[in-house]
Design an enzyme around this catalytic site. Structure first.
Site, PDB file in Angstrom:
ATOM      1  N   ARG A 187       1.777 -12.076  -0.658  1.00 35.47           N
ATOM      2  CA  ARG A 187       0.426 -12.225  -0.124  1.00 35.47           C
ATOM      3  C   ARG A 187      -0.385 -13.271  -0.878  1.00 35.47           C
ATOM      4  O   ARG A 187      -0.092 -13.583  -2.029  1.00 35.47           O
ATOM      5  CB  ARG A 187      -0.318 -10.891  -0.234  1.00 35.47           C
ATOM      6  CG  ARG A 187       0.232  -9.778   0.637  1.00 35.47           C
ATOM      7  CD  ARG A 187      -0.420  -9.765   1.992  1.00 35.47           C
ATOM      8  NE  ARG A 187       0.017  -8.660   2.825  1.00 35.47           N
ATOM      9  CZ  ARG A 187      -0.545  -8.351   3.986  1.00 35.47           C
ATOM     10  NH1 ARG A 187      -1.557  -9.072   4.438  1.00 35.47           N
ATOM     11  NH2 ARG A 187      -0.099  -7.343   4.700  1.00 35.47           N
TER      12      ARG A 187
ATOM     13  N   ARG B 201       0.823  -1.200   0.000  1.00 36.84           N
ATOM     14  CA  ARG B 201       0.000   0.000   0.000  1.00 36.84           C
ATOM     15  C   ARG B 201       0.864   1.260   0.000  1.00 36.84           C
ATOM     16  O   ARG B 201       2.014   1.246   0.424  1.00 36.84           O
ATOM     17  CB  ARG B 201      -0.918   0.027   1.227  1.00 36.84           C
ATOM     18  CG  ARG B 201      -2.038  -0.993   1.187  1.00 36.84           C
ATOM     19  CD  ARG B 201      -2.974  -0.840   2.384  1.00 36.84           C
ATOM     20  NE  ARG B 201      -2.268  -0.999   3.655  1.00 36.84           N
ATOM     21  CZ  ARG B 201      -1.917   0.006   4.438  1.00 36.84           C
ATOM     22  NH1 ARG B 201      -2.211   1.251   4.099  1.00 36.84           N
ATOM     23  NH2 ARG B 201      -1.287  -0.216   5.565  1.00 36.84           N
TER      24      ARG B 201
END
Length: 542
Positions: free
Chosen positions: A332, A68
């Site tokens: 992830r 992010r």
């Protein structure tokens, strides 16, 4: 034209709706709510670098951004929400004009694509509070990711979906114009509560969509009298629910994954007048050093339908090397909640009986478990403390305190004290117990002491869930003014009191404890103008 609709009438309806809402050129293929196999085929055909791994998961690369970009997150400063937002470094103001410039740039880019993907789904398992979300994107990867993370509508719900409550335009392959007023880079993640839209430019990291919707829920739910929480949750055989709060490295995911308890969710929940509910229908777990022995539930969830991001795999066998972090340490996997064997679906539970705040204290002075008063819950919830350890970053030579409000500052919209006040009210109404559990060091700081055994942390949780600690005998732990149990099954007595287990001198213990206490007090000062006096006084005393 490639489509994924049950009938032509529905196809025409969504095409018209998209054109009306997004000004997308619907003469090109728009694929709505495609099945997982279709999205696999689309990614493999049109997205270079995509591959099917040996376990059946779809591996993809998120481009330059591997995580992010919180410094590029903006919220539009507009009349309907301006008085409710906690403005500052977390929620940076954006003008309506700059948002529209970015929106136009995103729409123009999407109009140039040969195909677009749309996913319509729900955020929130409780039908009373769920919102309808529309994702418009140009990568099958992004559509599959959100198909996993959001609640999939039934055929009937999709047919009658109507207008979404919030729309995400993901044009992440295209950069923002850094000369646009308010932009500081070519990445922009912007939310407009008045238009009920989110626009993404300059980042293909899928987590921005997930956390963007969480930010939206963090704003909308408190307005509806529902507490939104960055937490995991599980449920015991008797229906008793526990909420777990904790920053990265505290053991939130590991400790909430209990084979004796059903998993309600691993990351985002809401607490309403009826109980709790998960916001999502999927999990987004870290993959670094993953193994079948250490985390079998997550390891076995990496199969057909899962999306693995930025992992390294053998080009011939397609076996993933979870220890290889050459692309990023933030590898992830996104998979449906139902891929976890003991997941509870629908992901709804009773009012929580236990609130568990997790911290990894590398200073070695916080107790392995403390029973918190209502004021202490608010204090430690607002503080959101954990610690970095020496060697994790250049220049870090000793434990470094990290504070993140409500254990999720990047996703807060309202001031932290609003969420804390709602939590205190909910706990009082439903007689919930609260605990501070330290999964960090004991016997000394990092480098001297030892990390508290996972076996001890699990024994503490078992004692909480059995009711043993609720009825235990407690003593006061000075400086931090915490109530600590004198006994806990499965945990040595000396471990329960860090002062007794400290292997250094009494002076070094006192110095270290006072040092951490001062960091707490300094951090909390920024909330003191809005926090109740009792909450301020619930912190350490020096």
């Amino acid at each position: 034209m490639l489509t994924a609709y049950p009938n032509e009438e529905q196809h025409t309806e969504i095409q018209d709706a998209l054109h009306r809402i997004a000004h997308v050129d619907y003469t090109k293929p728009i694929i709505r709510n495609a099945s997982t196999p279709v999205l696999y085929e689309e990614a493999l055909k049109h997205e270079p670098g995509s591959a099917v791994t040996s376990s059946g998961a779809l591996a993809l690369n998120s481009g330059t951004k591997k995580g992010r970009s919180p410094s590029d997150k903006r919220i539009v400063y507009e009349p309907s929400s301006e008085d409710n937002v906690w403005w500052g470094p977390v929620n940076i103001k954006m003008s309506e004009n700059s948002f529209m410039v970015n929106r136009e740039r995103a729409i123009d880019y999407l109009n140039t694509r040969d195909r677009l993907y749309v996913f319509d789904g729900f955020a929130g398992w409780d039908p009373k509070y769920r919102i309808k979300v529309r994702i418009v994107c140009a990568r099958a990867y992004h559509a599959l990711f959100m198909k996993n993370m959001l609640i999939n509508p039934t055929d009937e719900e999709l047919k009658n979906f109507g207008e979404p409550d919030f729309t995400v335009f993901n044009a992440g392959e295209f950069p923002a114009n850094r000369y646009t007023t308010g932009m500081t880079s070519t990445t922009s993640v912007a939310v407009n509560f008045d238009r009920k839209e989110m626009v993404i430019l300059g980042t293909q990291y899928a987590g921005e969509m997930k956390k963007g919707i969480f930010t939206v829920m963090h704003y909308l739910m408190p307005k509806a009298g529902v507490l939104s929480l960055h937490s995991s949750a599980n449920e015991g055989p008797n229906g008793d629910v526990s909420l777990f709060f904790g920053l990265s490295g505290t053991g939130k995911t590991t400790l909430s994954a209990d084979p004796k308890r059903a998993l309600i969710g691993d990351d985002e929940h809401c607490w309403s007048a009826d109980g709790i509910f998960n916001i999502e229908a999927g999990c987004y777990a870290k993959c670094v050093d993953l193994s079948a022995d250490t985390e079998p539930e997550i390891f076995n969830a990496i199969r057909f339908g899962s999306v693995v991001e930025n992992v390294v795999y053998n080009p011939h066998t397609r076996v993933i090397d979870f220890t290889d972090t050459s692309l990023t340490e933030n590898t992830r996997v996104a998979y449906p909640l139902t891929y976890i064997p003991n997941a509870k679906v629908p992901a709804i539970g009773n009012h929580p009986k236990n609130i568990i705040l997790l911290t990894c204290d590398a200073f070695g002075v916080l107790p392995p478990v403390s029973k918190l008063t209502p004021a202490q819950v608010s204090y430690h919830f607002i503080s959101g403390y954990t610690a970095k350890v020496a060697g994790t970053e250049d220049g870090v030579t000793e434990p470094t305190a990290t504070f993140s409000s409500c254990f999720g500052a990047p996703f807060l919209v309202w001031h932290p004290t609003k969420y804390a006040a709602m939590l205190a009210e909910k706990m009082k109404e439903h007689s919930a117990n609260a605990w501070l559990i330290n999964t960090g060091w004991n016997g000394g700081a990092y480098g001297t002491g030892k990390r508290i055994s996972l076996k001890y942390s699990r024994a503490i949780l078992n004692a909480i869930h059995s009711g043993e600690l609720e009825n235990a005998e407690y003593e006061n732990y000075p400086i931090f003014n915490l109530a600590i149990p004198k006994k806990c099954s499965g945990v040595p007595d000396e471990v329960l009191n860090p002062k007794l287990s400290w292997t250094g001198s009494a002076e070094s213990y006192q110095e270290t404890a006072e040092k951490l206490a001062k960091l707490f007090v300094k951090n909390f000062a920024i909330y003191s103008t809005k926090a109740a006096k009792a909450v301020i006084q619930a912190g350490p005393s020096i």
